[in-house]
Write an enzyme that holds these catalytic residues in place. Structure first.
Site, PDB file in Angstrom:
ATOM      1  N   HIS A 122       0.811  -1.216   0.000  1.00 57.14           N
ATOM      2  CA  HIS A 122       0.000   0.000   0.000  1.00 57.14           C
ATOM      3  C   HIS A 122       0.848   1.273   0.000  1.00 57.14           C
ATOM      4  CE1 HIS A 122      -3.782   2.061   0.028  1.00 57.14           C
ATOM      5  NE2 HIS A 122      -3.239   2.923   0.858  1.00 57.14           N
TER       6      HIS A 122
ATOM      7  N   TYR B 206       1.676   5.252  -2.556  1.00 55.37           N
ATOM      8  CA  TYR B 206       2.048   6.640  -2.242  1.00 55.37           C
ATOM      9  C   TYR B 206       3.444   6.976  -2.742  1.00 55.37           C
ATOM     10  CZ  TYR B 206      -2.280   6.348   0.167  1.00 55.37           C
ATOM     11  OH  TYR B 206      -3.609   6.157   0.403  1.00 55.37           O
TER      12      TYR B 206
ATOM     13  N   HIS C 216     -10.043   0.179 -10.484  1.00 58.00           N
ATOM     14  CA  HIS C 216      -9.664   1.222  -9.523  1.00 58.00           C
ATOM     15  C   HIS C 216      -8.222   1.652  -9.712  1.00 58.00           C
ATOM     16  CE1 HIS C 216      -8.758   3.316  -5.821  1.00 58.00           C
ATOM     17  NE2 HIS C 216      -7.857   2.396  -5.538  1.00 58.00           N
ATOM     18  N   PHE C 217      -7.290   0.689  -9.730  1.00 52.73           N
ATOM     19  CA  PHE C 217      -5.904   1.157  -9.814  1.00 52.73           C
ATOM     20  C   PHE C 217      -5.505   1.580 -11.220  1.00 52.73           C
ATOM     21  CE2 PHE C 217      -5.075  -3.584  -9.382  1.00 52.73           C
ATOM     22  CZ  PHE C 217      -4.585  -3.813 -10.657  1.00 52.73           C
ATOM     23  N   HIS C 218      -6.372   1.292 -12.227  1.00 47.63           N
ATOM     24  CA  HIS C 218      -6.127   1.917 -13.527  1.00 47.63           C
ATOM     25  C   HIS C 218      -6.582   3.377 -13.532  1.00 47.63           C
ATOM     26  CE1 HIS C 218      -5.204  -2.088 -15.138  1.00 47.63           C
ATOM     27  NE2 HIS C 218      -4.650  -1.436 -16.140  1.00 47.63           N
TER      28      HIS C 218
ATOM     29  N   ARG D  42     -11.004 -10.787 -11.070  1.00 52.97           N
ATOM     30  CA  ARG D  42      -9.755 -10.205 -11.553  1.00 52.97           C
ATOM     31  C   ARG D  42      -8.729 -11.318 -11.751  1.00 52.97           C
ATOM     32  NH1 ARG D  42      -6.823  -7.372  -6.344  1.00 52.97           N
ATOM     33  NH2 ARG D  42      -5.393  -6.757  -7.998  1.00 52.97           N
ATOM     34  N   ARG D  43      -7.640 -10.971 -12.421  1.00 54.08           N
ATOM     35  CA  ARG D  43      -6.508 -11.888 -12.640  1.00 54.08           C
ATOM     36  C   ARG D  43      -6.917 -13.143 -13.424  1.00 54.08           C
ATOM     37  NH1 ARG D  43      -5.947 -11.357  -6.784  1.00 54.08           N
ATOM     38  NH2 ARG D  43      -4.374  -9.813  -6.233  1.00 54.08           N
TER      39      ARG D  43
END
Length: 549
Positions: free
Chosen positions: A223, A227, A374-376, A439-440
């Site tokens: 995580h 950042y 989301h992370f895209h 996913r995956r």
């Protein structure tokens, strides 16, 4: 202002460009693998020559999420330090080169194993999936190389502080050091699981690993990795964008406080990625969810500071009405427009992050392709578009060239194209995830599921979006090559804004590293000590030693 503070030294520029070359080669390879993924998921394409879907999935994740970002960030932060704290010393420059070559060797080792299909373990490389030991060795070298480079950044900051006692460090340099310290602390987790668990396991020295410990150590790192990606984008937003638009930074103090808060709250929060995993007491999951939501505070501070900067600039240009300032922003300047698109993407991306971190809502979307969507939005739009916006002035600054009007227009087209492609792809991923799409997973692995027919339109939309994104990547590579080798010779500005004359001077407490690192360490010990004891004491029967295996 001295020349050292306005134009980066040629030797420093050469080192930074080496990092950027690796980053953009990674973009080309990872982007192609991403296109192949969405085409396979659409059910319309099969990979040739026995290439595995999970092989290209691993290449895509590792080379974009780990290699591209790490090389770009380290290069950019060295450039920021050279620009604001003065030319790097020969010793620090040698340290930077040592870190670069160590990371590159590690990248080649890991990539070779993936391409040989000996490490199709995804970018999270969870046990019990096992890769060739050279893959883990390569990852270790990437981490060690990054430590070497970050040590050089800290040394440059310490050198400046000794030469300027009592003065606050230059803001970009301070921000770079915060990110370096965050990276040092966060990567201890991934280094521990690779060196003491996965590497011995892959070499046959032990026959098992404690999966709960391994996953927890990964997410201790995983995580704050987000950042580590995000803070360089914030560096651009806080310090560079105000100069690009012709205004001033809203508050130096707010920027430093936001970065310190990210350092404190970004690391002891990994359990919110493990909310549905057994072996972790729910009370500790709840505590880390609370700490996760604390990270929203510096993000909201940043949003306030940025839009305050935009509004103050617009008002200074005669803007009237509630949103009149929007028209005054330089929409025809790619250095502003491309990162601004990234800022806008962070609004739905941040909302999605709050959903992911919420125990009840996470249960709906956990391990669905919603998470991928989301992370895209976050890393692959907010962060990457900001990096592109930085590259469009940093590369010509380093190579002694200029961003021409033609390349500027093409860069804006590239940013808009990326936004359109990601709207299709990420939007479809979110929608499919709400319908339970995993996913995956390649299409062929669940094509017979009763609900699979519901997912097909969204998979086709993902393929359309992926194709548009690949076109945007081609445009980006054309611009990068032009700015690095073919653009007209000239002087391109490295924009660094000044704080508003109304802003308060930063307090010396921000430079009290013993305080901030101490608070961070205390939170980490509080959040992880008892859960780790539980995992080790309650390891499966037959585990040996400290029950890491």
């Amino acid at each position: 202002m001295s020349k050292a503070l306005t134009k980066i030294d040629r030797k420093d520029a050469k080192m930074v460009m080496a990092h950027l070359y690796v980053a953009f080669v990674s973009l080309a390879i990872g982007g192609l693998c991403g296109l192949l993924q969405v085409l396979v998921r659409s059910g319309k394409v099969q990979l040739p020559a026995g290439i595995s879907y999970y092989q290209i999935l691993t290449v895509h994740g590792v080379i974009l999420a780990l290699v591209l970002t790490t090389f770009f960030i380290i290069g950019f932060q060295f450039a920021a330090i050279s620009r604001t704290a003065g030319t790097l010393s020969n010793g620090i420059r040698k340290t930077g080169w040592a870190g670069f070559w160590t990371m590159l060797i590690g990248t080649v080792l890991a990539a070779t194993m993936i391409l040989l299909n000996e490490a199709s373990v995804l970018y999270t490389f969870y046990a019990p999936l096992q890769a060739h030991f050279l893959f883990y060795l390569g990852l270790t070298l990437v981490v060690v190389g990054s430590w070497i480079s970050c040590a050089g950044m800290v040394a440059a900051y310490v050198k400046w502080r000794k030469a300027n006692p009592g003065k606050p460090g230059p803001l970009l340099t301070f921000m770079s050091v915060v990110n370096a310290v965050l990276w040092f602390i966060a990567t201890l987790g991934v280094a521990a699981t690779v060196l003491f668990q996965l590497l011995p396991w892959s070499m046959g020295l032990v026959d098992r690993v404690n999966v709960a410990v391994s996953r927890t150590l990964f997410w201790y790192f995983g995580h704050p990795l987000v950042y580590f990606w995000l803070l360089p984008a914030y560096m651009c937003w806080y310090v560079i964008i105000p100069k690009v638009i012709g205004g001033k930074m809203f508050s130096d103090t707010m920027a430093r406080l936001a970065f310190i808060l990210f350092l404190i709250f970004s690391i002891p929060v990994g359990f919110h990625h493990q909310l549905l995993e057994p072996g972790i007491d729910p009370a500790w999951k709840f505590i880390q969810v609370i700490l996760t939501f604390m990270v929203a505070i510096p993000s909201l501070m940043t949003a306030f500071a940025m839009f305050a900067t935009f509004e103050l600039y617009g008002r200074s240009q005669g803007a009237k009405g509630l949103f009149g300032w929007v028209k005054k922003l330089p929409w025809n300047d790619a250095r502003f427009t491309v990162p601004f698109i990234g800022m806008l993407a962070f609004i739905p991306g941040g909302i999605g992050g709050l959903i992911n971190a919420s125990h009840q809502l996470n249960a709906v979307i956990h391990n669905t392709i919603w998470v991928t969507g989301h992370f895209h939005l976050t890393i692959a739009t907010t962060v990457i578009l900001t990096y592109f916006g930085v590259a469009y002035w940093l590369v010509p600054h380093l190579t002694g060239r200029v961003l021409t009007k033609k390349m500027n227009r093409l860069a804006i087209i590239q940013g808009v194209t990326w936004a359109v492609g990601m709207t299709f792809m990420s939007g479809a991923m979110h929608a499919e995830g709400l319908l339970g799409g995993p996913r995956r997973s390649a299409f062929s692995t669940y094509g017979d599921a009763p609900q699979a027919l519901e997912w097909i339109p969204y998979q086709i939309a993902q393929a359309v979006g992926g194709a548009i994104l690949f076109l945007s990547i081609i445009l980006c590579l054309i611009i990068f090559i032009n700015l690095a080798f073919f653009a007209p010779k000239g002087e391109e500005e490295f924009p660094v804004s000044e704080a508003s004359e109304h802003a308060a001077q930063p307090s010396p407490v921000f430079e009290n590293w013993k305080l901030w690192v101490g608070i961070t360490a205390a939170l980490i010990l509080f959040a992880y000590t008892i859960p780790f004891i539980d995992m080790i004491q309650n390891a499966p029967p037959g585990a040996k030693g400290f029950k890491l295996w």
